[in-house]
Design a protein around this motif. Structure first.
Motif, PDB file in Angstrom:
ATOM      1  N   SER A 269      51.100  -0.723 -17.899  1.00 17.16           N
ATOM      2  CA  SER A 269      49.669  -0.464 -17.765  1.00 17.16           C
ATOM      3  C   SER A 269      48.842  -1.601 -18.360  1.00 17.16           C
ATOM      4  O   SER A 269      47.868  -2.054 -17.758  1.00 17.16           O
ATOM      5  CB  SER A 269      49.327   0.857 -18.445  1.00 17.16           C
TER       6      SER A 269
ATOM      7  N   HIS B 188      49.360  -4.792 -16.232  1.00 13.86           N
ATOM      8  CA  HIS B 188      48.643  -4.666 -14.961  1.00 13.86           C
ATOM      9  C   HIS B 188      47.143  -4.871 -15.152  1.00 13.86           C
ATOM     10  O   HIS B 188      46.510  -5.602 -14.388  1.00 13.86           O
ATOM     11  CB  HIS B 188      48.906  -3.296 -14.335  1.00 13.86           C
ATOM     12  N   SER B 189      46.556  -4.235 -16.168  1.00 14.05           N
ATOM     13  CA  SER B 189      45.109  -4.328 -16.343  1.00 14.05           C
ATOM     14  C   SER B 189      44.669  -5.703 -16.831  1.00 14.05           C
ATOM     15  O   SER B 189      43.567  -6.141 -16.526  1.00 14.05           O
ATOM     16  CB  SER B 189      44.616  -3.244 -17.302  1.00 14.05           C
TER      17      SER B 189
ATOM     18  N   LEU C 242      47.599  -8.655 -13.892  1.00 17.90           N
ATOM     19  CA  LEU C 242      47.870  -8.503 -12.469  1.00 17.90           C
ATOM     20  C   LEU C 242      46.673  -8.080 -11.631  1.00 17.90           C
ATOM     21  O   LEU C 242      46.575  -8.457 -10.464  1.00 17.90           O
ATOM     22  CB  LEU C 242      49.006  -7.496 -12.261  1.00 17.90           C
ATOM     23  N   ARG C 243      45.770  -7.318 -12.187  1.00 16.80           N
ATOM     24  CA  ARG C 243      44.623  -6.826 -11.423  1.00 16.80           C
ATOM     25  C   ARG C 243      43.671  -7.983 -11.123  1.00 16.80           C
ATOM     26  O   ARG C 243      43.371  -8.788 -12.000  1.00 16.80           O
ATOM     27  CB  ARG C 243      43.898  -5.748 -12.217  1.00 16.80           C
ATOM     28  N   PRO C 244      43.168  -8.103  -9.910  1.00 18.66           N
ATOM     29  CA  PRO C 244      42.250  -9.198  -9.605  1.00 18.66           C
ATOM     30  C   PRO C 244      40.928  -9.048 -10.357  1.00 18.66           C
ATOM     31  O   PRO C 244      40.546  -7.944 -10.758  1.00 18.66           O
ATOM     32  CB  PRO C 244      42.036  -9.080  -8.095  1.00 18.66           C
TER      33      PRO C 244
ATOM     34  N   PRO D 286      37.022  -8.647 -11.118  1.00 20.21           N
ATOM     35  CA  PRO D 286      36.050  -7.813 -10.394  1.00 20.21           C
ATOM     36  C   PRO D 286      34.870  -8.623  -9.842  1.00 20.21           C
ATOM     37  O   PRO D 286      33.714  -8.235  -9.992  1.00 20.21           O
ATOM     38  CB  PRO D 286      35.604  -6.822 -11.476  1.00 20.21           C
TER      39      PRO D 286
END
Length: 117
Positions: A41, A44-45, A48-50, A52
């Motif tokens: 988690s 990812h945050s 990995l997360r694009p 905003p």
């Protein structure tokens, strides 16, 4: 040759005989799964997360360099005059600036040194 089903039955028989070992095994598996989920988690945050923003591959950092100047500052920086000059140009779609500083936070327990932006 034993099958998976036979191995599973054998394992369950042993776990029902020794409840202490079963509890330790289940606790270990639970902590492992929970820790893995937590780490994923966070990764990812953060990684990995694009971003905003639309077209995050177009975001750049700019700064200015002065020939022969020696400065105690490291990193990218430029003056307010340069910022306003770049802001008036039509070559950059959007421009933002920030400044960081250290401050002393008081009022709760002991004063603490904090960094703000």
């Amino acid at each position: 040759m034993p099958t998976f089903l036979q191995d599973a039955r054998h394992g369950l028989r042993h776990l029902t005989r020794d409840r202490g070992f079963a509890a330790a095994a289940l606790l270990t598996i639970g902590l492992g799964v929970g820790g893995t989920a937590t780490v994923f988690s966070v990764v990812h945050s953060v990684l990995l997360r694009p971003l905003p923003y639309p077209d995050p591959d177009r975001i750049v950092t700019i700064g200015e360099a002065h020939q022969g100047a020696t400065t105690p500052f490291t990193g990218v920086l430029f003056t307010n005059h340069t910022y306003y000059a770049w802001e008036r140009k039509q070559t950059i779609e959007e421009l933002g600036a920030y400044s960081s500083m250290d401050a002393t936070l008081t009022g709760v327990d002991q004063p603490q040194r904090v960094r703000g932006t």
